[in-house]
Design a protein around this motif. Structure first.
Motif, PDB file in Angstrom:
ATOM      1  N   ASN A 116      37.140 -17.078 -18.972  1.00 14.51           N
ATOM      2  CA  ASN A 116      37.540 -18.185 -19.826  1.00 14.51           C
ATOM      3  C   ASN A 116      36.585 -19.375 -19.680  1.00 14.51           C
ATOM      4  N   GLY A 117      36.109 -19.598 -18.454  1.00 14.93           N
ATOM      5  CA  GLY A 117      35.143 -20.682 -18.245  1.00 14.93           C
ATOM      6  C   GLY A 117      33.869 -20.455 -19.050  1.00 14.93           C
ATOM      7  N   SER A 118      33.396 -19.195 -19.070  1.00 15.53           N
ATOM      8  CA  SER A 118      32.207 -18.886 -19.875  1.00 15.53           C
ATOM      9  C   SER A 118      32.511 -19.101 -21.352  1.00 15.53           C
ATOM     10  N   ALA A 119      33.713 -18.693 -21.762  1.00 19.50           N
ATOM     11  CA  ALA A 119      34.074 -18.868 -23.174  1.00 19.50           C
ATOM     12  C   ALA A 119      34.159 -20.355 -23.520  1.00 19.50           C
ATOM     13  N   ILE A 120      34.672 -21.172 -22.580  1.00 18.39           N
ATOM     14  CA  ILE A 120      34.735 -22.614 -22.832  1.00 18.39           C
ATOM     15  C   ILE A 120      33.316 -23.156 -23.019  1.00 18.39           C
TER      16      ILE A 120
ATOM     17  N   ILE B 196      31.968 -15.686 -25.045  1.00 18.52           N
ATOM     18  CA  ILE B 196      31.424 -15.312 -23.728  1.00 18.52           C
ATOM     19  C   ILE B 196      30.004 -14.770 -23.885  1.00 18.52           C
ATOM     20  N   ILE B 197      29.843 -13.828 -24.815  1.00 22.00           N
ATOM     21  CA  ILE B 197      28.522 -13.209 -24.981  1.00 22.00           C
ATOM     22  C   ILE B 197      27.495 -14.255 -25.396  1.00 22.00           C
ATOM     23  N   LYS B 198      27.925 -15.124 -26.307  1.00 18.51           N
ATOM     24  CA  LYS B 198      27.008 -16.180 -26.752  1.00 18.51           C
ATOM     25  C   LYS B 198      26.646 -17.121 -25.620  1.00 18.51           C
TER      26      LYS B 198
ATOM     27  N   ALA C 213      18.510 -16.115 -32.899  1.00 19.23           N
ATOM     28  CA  ALA C 213      19.754 -15.343 -32.945  1.00 19.23           C
ATOM     29  C   ALA C 213      20.825 -16.047 -32.131  1.00 19.23           C
ATOM     30  N   VAL C 214      20.420 -16.595 -30.982  1.00 17.34           N
ATOM     31  CA  VAL C 214      21.382 -17.321 -30.148  1.00 17.34           C
ATOM     32  C   VAL C 214      21.909 -18.546 -30.904  1.00 17.34           C
ATOM     33  N   ALA C 215      21.025 -19.220 -31.631  1.00 14.68           N
ATOM     34  CA  ALA C 215      21.454 -20.405 -32.384  1.00 14.68           C
ATOM     35  C   ALA C 215      22.472 -20.027 -33.465  1.00 14.68           C
ATOM     36  N   PHE C 216      22.225 -18.902 -34.153  1.00 14.68           N
ATOM     37  CA  PHE C 216      23.202 -18.441 -35.146  1.00 14.68           C
ATOM     38  C   PHE C 216      24.504 -18.044 -34.483  1.00 14.68           C
TER      39      PHE C 216
ATOM     40  N   ILE D 272      26.626 -21.042 -33.784  1.00 14.52           N
ATOM     41  CA  ILE D 272      27.417 -21.545 -34.908  1.00 14.52           C
ATOM     42  C   ILE D 272      28.630 -20.655 -35.130  1.00 14.52           C
ATOM     43  N   LEU D 273      28.387 -19.340 -35.101  1.00 18.05           N
ATOM     44  CA  LEU D 273      29.445 -18.364 -35.318  1.00 18.05           C
ATOM     45  C   LEU D 273      30.568 -18.549 -34.297  1.00 18.05           C
ATOM     46  N   ALA D 274      30.208 -18.655 -33.023  1.00 16.76           N
ATOM     47  CA  ALA D 274      31.211 -18.717 -31.963  1.00 16.76           C
ATOM     48  C   ALA D 274      31.995 -20.025 -32.023  1.00 16.76           C
TER      49      ALA D 274
END
Lengths: 124, 537
Positions: free
Chosen positions: B57-61, B195-197, B346-349, B352-354
């Motif tokens: 969850n910390g990574s997702a935050i 998380i992946i982003k 790709a990371v920048a896109f 935005i997506l995440a």
């Protein structure tokens, strides 16, 4: 989850919250929590505000070179990062040691229905 | 020295950028589908079954919080205006202490899905829920619009698509993907994307940081010297280039700093993430992880910003499509050629997506749970109806985001992110703090504080220089000028005002709130009694 009963499964409709709130254990937990978070957060916010005010109103001081081209502003900025990390670890240590055992004891007493009868000696 | 054509074309290989982004979408889509097979109940859909660990969850935050504005914006700001860009990022980090010390655990213990759950716990349900849902939707809308508006500029930079129609198509594709993720994956899918982003973003920034430092013999001072040499401006190392230009600008920055540091802990999409973990202890761990990841990331951006100034140069950055936002991608190109540029693009896109996905599920949850289930259906919706309404809301918000993104493309609305923080800090934070810590707080106080904070922040912005009065304002003309409020950031007025309103109205209010509810809330918030644990299938 192991042996611990899921809190959500325990019937909490008969819990006498005002009694729990007035109990010395809970008052102790409340005091421990507040006397840590309020002063610590106050100091951190004051330290941040001081940094911001220095950066906008004391530019000459902040521009003083310390090592090579690294100036006071860089050092204070990184110090903000370091103090944020340090306070984080400090709080985690404090919460694990001082808050969690108290909270857990109160929760166990309520969940096992022992709060009213044995509020004093359980989990001492 | 590398030099790029300063036309609307992109450096690197657009098809490579698209291919790498496509791979990201394909991989995350598989994970989202696999993770979301059990999305049945509201707890699954809004809170991912409370099944994430603190670390996840910390990574997702971090993934939710480090928006394109943080990455591209701050690197660009440091490259162009030097130290002041870093000054800006410190507020975003220190703010997490408010979340850690005051909000995260207590909120996890007293709420179920949304911010309104906590705020209406011991006050009158209907009016407080409606107010909290209103501020949630407003904050999400401003934040969402800012993200989508940035997408257009990013497209022109990264894919070499200069015309409005092409950009509109890409914005639509990004919006449609986001709808699919949130619709299928709910909070679980959204969390995995974040998380992946976060991992990709922080790893990518880390590699670039080490690379930039290696090129300068791991001597940060030498990197600064080189940046000064290339920019021919020693002042980029000192504060003041952006926020020190006038007395108004100084007060404006203090106002912004206040909104950043107090707004983060009241952003609804951040608060909602605390419900995805089983216990308050995991909520605490989440914030600790988030603080480390976000802090390290902002230190990276300091190196990357000066790295972009030294290795790319401000003239090239200013002339590139996207202006300062292109600093990070151009630095990636200067370091690792088209491949690294493709990865960073790709990371920048993905960013935005995440971020957009996180905002959308928060807004949808707030509408379905607070407005539909609790207010319209009085807390008794048909089984399954709430999630159905949430899914429909996702589609509507997604469409609004796409239309808003296309409409706002090229508009100067960067102030919307700062406004979202100011609204969160003024409309939400006082009520959160008072209802958790002050017994005498009343419903009337909450309503005055929330609506007062919301309205004052928006009205002050409307009459500020960012909306009218100059060529660089939203209206883009000097002819229309109703900027009677001198600051661009309303926080310094609206935050104290909202705290004051909440206090004075509660003190003067003769009606008392239910003391039993106050006892229950305080006991629950501090002990975690009755907090829902993970749902296992």
């Amino acid at each position: 989850m192991g042996k611990e009963a899921l809190s959500a499964d325990v019937d909490l409709s008969h819990v006498d919250y005002p009694a729990v709130q007035q109990s010395p254990e809970f008052q102790e937990l409340r005091k421990t929590h507040r006397s840590f978070v309020f002063p610590v957060l106050g100091v951190c916010l004051a330290w941040y505000l001081a940094y911001v005010l220095l950066a906008v109103y004391a530019v000459d001081f902040m521009s003083t070179r310390v090592f090579g081209s690294i100036n006071v502003a860089m050092i204070l900025g990184l110090a903000q990062v370091v103090t944020t990390f340090a306070v984080t670890m400090w709080y985690v240590h404090f919460a694990n040691k001082r808050l969690d055992p108290k909270a857990e004891a109160i929760r166990d007493e309520i969940e096992t229905g022992l709060f009213e009868e044995a509020g004093e000696e359980v989990n001492r | 020295m590398l030099r790029f054509e300063a036309a609307s074309s992109s450096p690197g290989e657009p098809w490579l950028n698209i291919a790498i982004f496509g791979a990201f979408v394909a991989i995350t889509m598989v994970i989202v589908f696999r993770a979301s097979r059990n999305n049945k109940t509201a707890a699954d859909y809004y809170a991912a079954g409370r099944s994430f660990t603190g670390g996840q969850n910390g990574s997702a935050i971090a993934g939710d919080y480090l928006s394109a504005a943080s990455f591209l914006g701050i690197v660009g700001a440091i490259a162009m205006t030097g130290y002041d860009g870093f000054l800006y990022s410190i507020g975003f980090l220190v703010a997490w202490l408010v979340a850690l010390l005051l909000v995260a655990e207590l909120l996890r213990n007293t709420g179920k899905f949304t911010m309104a759950d906590v705020l209406s716990f011991r006050l009158k349900q209907r009016p407080v829920r409606i107010a909290a849902a209103t501020t949630t939707l407003v904050v999400c809308f401003f934040y969402l619009l800012a993200q989508m508006a940035g997408a257009g500029g990013l497209v022109s930079l990264l894919l070499g698509i200069g015309d409005q129609v092409g950009q509109a198509v890409v914005i639509t594709v990004v919006g449609a993907l986001m709808i699919l993720y949130v619709l299928v994956g709910g909070m679980k899918g959204t969390t995995w994307v974040q998380i992946i982003k976060a991992v990709l973003l922080i790893a990518g920034a880390g590699v670039m940081t080490v690379w930039v430092l290696a090129l300068n013999g791991f001597d940060f001072s030498a990197l600064l010297d080189r940046a000064v040499e290339v920019t021919e401006n020693p002042a980029i190392l000192d504060p003041g280039l952006k926020y020190g230009v006038s007395e108004i600008a100084k007060i404006d920055f203090v106002s912004l700093g206040l909104a950043l540091v107090l707004g983060t802990a009241a952003l609804p999409h951040v608060l909602m993430r605390f419900y995805t973990v089983p216990t308050a202890k995991e909520a605490r761990k989440s914030v600790v992880w988030a603080i480390w990841l976000i802090g390290i990331f902002y230190v990276f951006t300091l190196v990357l910003g000066y790295g972009a100034a030294a290795l790319v140069g401000p003239e090239v950055i200013a002339a590139a499509p996207g202006g300062p936002n292109s600093a990070a991608p151009l630095l990636a190109f200067a370091l690792g050629g088209p491949l690294l540029l493709g990865l960073i693009s790709a990371v920048a896109f993905a960013t935005i997506l995440a971020v957009v996905a996180g905002l959308t599920i928060t807004a949808a949850a707030s509408f379905a749970h607070d407005i539909y289930a609790s207010v319209v259906k009085k807390g008794k919706p048909e089984p399954g109806a709430e999630v159905k309404v949430a899914r429909r809301t996702v589609v509507i918000i997604g469409i609004v985001a796409i239309i808003g993104g296309i409409g706002a493309n090229g508009q100067n609305i960067a102030f919307l992110v700062a406004l979202a923080f100011a609204v969160a800090a003024s409309a939400n934070l006082p009520t959160i703090v008072y209802s958790l810590f002050w017994k005498g707080f009343t419903t009337r106080g909450a309503l005055w504080s929330m609506y007062g904070g919301l309205v004052s922040a928006i009205v002050l912005i409307a009459f500020s220089p960012v909306v009218s009065g100059s060529e660089t304002s939203m209206l883009k003309t000097e002819a229309i000028d109703f900027a009677i409020f001198p600051l661009s950031n309303p926080g310094i007025v609206s935050i104290p005002l909202a705290f004051f309103l909440g206090w004075i109205v509660s003190v003067l209010d003769k009606r008392r709130e239910d003391p039993l509810k106050q006892s229950e809330m305080e006991v629950r918030s501090l002990t975690g009694l009755g907090a829902e644990k993970a749902v296992h299938h």
